[in-house]
Design a protein around this motif. Sequence first.
Motif, mmCIF file in Angstrom:
data_model
loop_
_atom_site.group_PDB
_atom_site.id
_atom_site.type_symbol
_atom_site.label_atom_id
_atom_site.label_comp_id
_atom_site.label_asym_id
_atom_site.label_seq_id
_atom_site.Cartn_x
_atom_site.Cartn_y
_atom_site.Cartn_z
ATOM 1 N N GLU A 68 0.813 -1.215 0.000
ATOM 2 C CA GLU A 68 0.000 0.000 0.000
ATOM 3 C C GLU A 68 0.846 1.265 0.000
ATOM 4 O O GLU A 68 0.315 2.374 0.028
ATOM 5 C CB GLU A 68 -0.936 0.000 1.214
ATOM 6 C CG GLU A 68 -1.938 -1.157 1.180
ATOM 7 C CD GLU A 68 -2.896 -1.137 2.353
ATOM 8 O OE1 GLU A 68 -2.529 -0.571 3.412
ATOM 9 O OE2 GLU A 68 -4.013 -1.672 2.210
ATOM 10 N N THR A 69 2.174 1.103 -0.028
ATOM 11 C CA THR A 69 3.083 2.248 -0.073
ATOM 12 C C THR A 69 4.212 1.955 -1.049
ATOM 13 O O THR A 69 4.507 0.798 -1.361
ATOM 14 C CB THR A 69 3.703 2.543 1.312
ATOM 15 O OG1 THR A 69 4.524 1.430 1.706
ATOM 16 C CG2 THR A 69 2.633 2.784 2.360
ATOM 17 N N ALA A 82 2.088 6.906 0.599
ATOM 18 C CA ALA A 82 1.077 5.975 1.115
ATOM 19 C C ALA A 82 -0.136 6.053 0.189
ATOM 20 O O ALA A 82 -1.173 6.624 0.523
ATOM 21 C CB ALA A 82 0.715 6.329 2.548
ATOM 22 N N GLN A 85 -3.778 5.169 1.186
ATOM 23 C CA GLN A 85 -4.463 6.140 2.044
ATOM 24 C C GLN A 85 -5.058 7.280 1.233
ATOM 25 O O GLN A 85 -6.036 7.900 1.650
ATOM 26 C CB GLN A 85 -3.489 6.698 3.087
ATOM 27 C CG GLN A 85 -3.042 5.700 4.134
ATOM 28 C CD GLN A 85 -2.130 6.332 5.167
ATOM 29 O OE1 GLN A 85 -1.983 7.552 5.230
ATOM 30 N NE2 GLN A 85 -1.492 5.494 5.979
ATOM 31 N N LEU A 86 -4.464 7.551 0.081
ATOM 32 C CA LEU A 86 -4.899 8.685 -0.734
ATOM 33 C C LEU A 86 -5.978 8.326 -1.749
ATOM 34 O O LEU A 86 -6.597 9.216 -2.328
ATOM 35 C CB LEU A 86 -3.693 9.278 -1.474
ATOM 36 C CG LEU A 86 -2.589 9.874 -0.594
ATOM 37 C CD1 LEU A 86 -1.367 10.202 -1.439
ATOM 38 C CD2 LEU A 86 -3.093 11.117 0.121
ATOM 39 N N GLY A 89 -8.030 3.380 -0.002
ATOM 40 C CA GLY A 89 -7.650 2.067 0.512
ATOM 41 C C GLY A 89 -7.313 1.030 -0.539
ATOM 42 O O GLY A 89 -7.290 -0.173 -0.245
ATOM 43 N N THR A 367 -1.917 12.659 -4.961
ATOM 44 C CA THR A 367 -3.238 12.045 -5.118
ATOM 45 C C THR A 367 -3.431 11.526 -6.536
ATOM 46 O O THR A 367 -3.970 10.433 -6.747
ATOM 47 C CB THR A 367 -4.341 13.054 -4.759
ATOM 48 O OG1 THR A 367 -4.183 13.442 -3.390
ATOM 49 C CG2 THR A 367 -5.716 12.443 -4.956
#
Length: 398
Positions: A68-69, A82, A85-86, A89, A367
């Motif tokens: 996820e990163t 991350a 998170q942006l 999920g 983003t």
Amino acid sequence: MIIGAGPAGLVLGNALRQAGVSCLIVERHSRSHIEQQVRAGITDHCSRLILERLGLAAGLLAHGQIQETCEFRAGSERVIVAYAQLNGGIGHRVYSQHLLVRDLVEAFLAGGGELLFETTAETITVDGETSATVTLSAGPRRVSCDVVACADGSHSIGHKHMPTTPEQRRYPYRWLTLLADVPTPSPRLVYVLHPDGFAGEMPRNPVQSRFYLQYGTGEDPHAWTDEQIWQRLRDRMPDIAPGRVRQRSTLAMSTRTHLPMQHGPIHLLGDAAHALPPTGGKGMNLAIADADTLASAIIASSHDGGKRLAAYSDDRLTDVRRAVGFSDWLLRLVNTPLHMSEKDIMADYRTRQAKLMELSDPAGLATWFAHAYARTSEQTTLPVRRSTVSHRSARAGG
């Protein structure tokens, strides 16, 4: 007829078999070869949903490592994005392609599918707009079919039947790739910008990683010893620990896209339709999406008169264009133009460092990257950022 038993051909075959559509898959290599050839293993959210819907994701969900990163480095600067998170999920799962191929082969054969290994499609004769005859090297020598799905890689037999030449771009970048046993793989994919060239690490499993090392046109990495390779990697990634090298190969970066991806009864998918650099892990995921779109179109042709099948290439266009654009952007960000003078290389490096810092801004580039990297439904084109100078000039001119 499906030519090629990679992820694209096997997902297509499984989807058609489940819908009761008769199909034959031919693969020029042996079963052991395709199930043991270690290749890219980043599965994105869209691919996972397709595999889950078809009941083909058990191995991926049980053994795929969640990512996820990702991390970018340039000198002393480190930017950890991350991205899940942006983007709500949505991350990736790392599951080597040969393991997915093994799962797909088992599912296809267990369901009664017909798959001929060590069989080459030698010629395709187009008999009409919706029919063709394929000559094989073994098994049934001549097979008549309504659709020929060419999932046979970047040198596809279907290319000669396409009405237009492919869009091609060759980059001045070359990579040495290694698959190695390492004591402590990175917890995330790492991209390193360096004046001497790009370096990167993609963790494969708890004990293995794939490493990437950019080299110049005058260098011969095949002549390097393992120790010399690890030293070059440590010069750019000081914290890595060397290990046993399992595989090594070289890659010249290029992009080739066939548009349209179909002509008459012949349809291209996967690398046969669009061969991309490995940056961003788009290749296998585009292949799975191609297979899903083509399967739905073939299944629908029994009641829609072939309308969706005729629109296959158009339906895939936006996704392919976005992937090509993202791969191009990321490739240019991380690679060093080693063909330039030392002065120009350093100027380019500072420019790329500045671009890298934009990835730390969640309100801007970060983003966009998060959606494009994970290939979410909300991905857009690259945002255009105006500099402060340009903005002030525009206001002054008004």
